[in-house]
Enzyme design. Structure first.
Site, PDB file in Angstrom:
ATOM      1  N   HIS A   1       1.942  -6.963  -6.553  1.00  0.00           N
ATOM      2  CA  HIS A   1       1.288  -5.945  -5.720  1.00  0.00           C
ATOM      3  C   HIS A   1       0.721  -4.844  -6.625  1.00  0.00           C
ATOM      4  CE1 HIS A   1       0.664  -2.701  -2.859  1.00  0.00           C
ATOM      5  NE2 HIS A   1       0.622  -3.641  -1.931  1.00  0.00           N
TER       6      HIS A   1
ATOM      7  N   GLU B   1      -6.403  -7.787  -2.420  1.00  0.00           N
ATOM      8  CA  GLU B   1      -6.173  -6.418  -1.965  1.00  0.00           C
ATOM      9  C   GLU B   1      -6.903  -5.442  -2.887  1.00  0.00           C
ATOM     10  OE1 GLU B   1      -2.428  -6.112   0.592  1.00  0.00           O
ATOM     11  OE2 GLU B   1      -1.820  -5.754  -1.460  1.00  0.00           O
TER      12      GLU B   1
HETATM   13  P1  PGA Z   1      -2.204  -0.870   3.803  1.00  0.00           P
HETATM   14  O1  PGA Z   1      -1.352  -1.610   2.679  1.00  0.00           O
HETATM   15  O2  PGA Z   1      -2.412  -1.868   4.922  1.00  0.00           O
HETATM   16  O3  PGA Z   1      -1.392   0.310   4.208  1.00  0.00           O
HETATM   17  O4  PGA Z   1      -3.498  -0.497   3.173  1.00  0.00           O
HETATM   18  C1  PGA Z   1      -1.605  -2.953   2.350  1.00  0.00           C
HETATM   19  C2  PGA Z   1      -0.778  -3.361   1.167  1.00  0.00           C
HETATM   20  O5  PGA Z   1      -0.599  -2.555   0.240  1.00  0.00           O
HETATM   21  O6  PGA Z   1      -0.283  -4.502   1.129  1.00  0.00           O
END
Ligand code: PGA
Length: 250
Positions: free
Chosen positions: A92, A161
């Site tokens: 992440h 992401e």
């Molecule tokens: P968010 O986080 O939906 O609050 O943007 C997503 C993530 O970090 O997996």
């Protein structure tokens, strides 16, 4: 392409014991035909095991890169497996940027997942600066390749992401997502990766219809919106779209 759409929650360090209340009230129909898990802090795993409904699997937000030994404070893949965890988020962006995790460390964590029958969800994503610089596709490819390390022909889900879209309340635009996931799709084929492609970054009940309609997007990784019953609303929309498509293609 996985047969089922995927919805994953990431509670980060934002939940408390009261967060579980909404999960108890989720309805199975909202999750019909979906693979769902919530990644929660390890300390809550046994509680989650008692109260999560059967259609929500248990996920972890991270694991130790080591198999076992004198590593004070670490939690191993085997321990998580023993406690009922089935999915693990690795790489992440918050781990990468705030805890200096590099691709090599992520690849070691991937080995631990695979060796302990945990389903890895590997996150990749570029920063705002990288995107501005223009070479974000190369960056993402490199991040994926190095995070995989030696691993090819494995079962894994990949979450795109974009760092600039996480936590800000505004998801990336459909063209921005579409461009990247098309590349991710071909990289996954190239490395023999069997699994889905998730999008993550401010996914919400408002943006979900647009996101899930994008070619090659198989699901979402949801942060903030997984802390409330909005998670169920997002699931319901994905489930409805997926079953409508199934009927149309019959
Ligand atoms: P968010 O986080 O939906 O609050 O943007 C997503 C993530 O970090 O997996």
């Amino acid at each position: 392409m996985p047969a089922r759409k995927i919805i994953a929650g990431n509670w980060k360090m934002n939940c408390s014991i009261t967060t579980f209340e909404y999960v108890r009230n989720l309805r199975e129909e909202q999750f019909a035909g979906l693979d769902a898990f919530i990644a929660l802090p390890d300390v809550y795993v046994s509680h989650a095991r008692d109260v999560f409904p059967g259609f929500i699997s248990l996920g972890a937000q991270d694991i130790s890169r080591y198999e076992e030994g004198a590593y004070t404070g670490e939690v191993s893949a085997r321990m998580l497996r023993e406690c009922g965890v089935s999915h693990v988020i690795i790489g992440h962006s918050e781990r990468r940027t705030l805890f200096n995790e590099d691709n090599r460390t992520v690849s070691e964590k991937l080995s631990r997942c695979l060796g302990n029958s945990l389903r890895p969800v590997l996150c990749i994503g570029e920063s705002a600066n990288c995107r501005k610089g223009g070479n974000y596709i190369d960056f993402l490819h490199n991040q994926l390749r190095e995070s995989l390390g030696e691993h090819k022909n494995i079962g894994i889900d990949v979450a795109y992401e974009p760092v600039w879209a996480i936590g800000g309340g505004r998801s990336a635009g459909p063209e921005e997502i579409a461009e990247v996931v098309e590349h991710v799709h071909s990289w996954m084929a190239q490395y023999g990766l069997r699994g889905g492609i998730l999008y993550g970054g401010s996914a919400s009940s408002e943006s979900i219809d647009e996101i899930i309609g994008i070619r090659f997007v198989d699901g979402v990784l949801v942060g903030n919106a997984s802390l409330t019953d909005e998670f169920g609303m997002i699931a319901e929309k994905i489930s409805t779209t997926a079953s409508a498509r199934e009927i149309n293609t019959k």
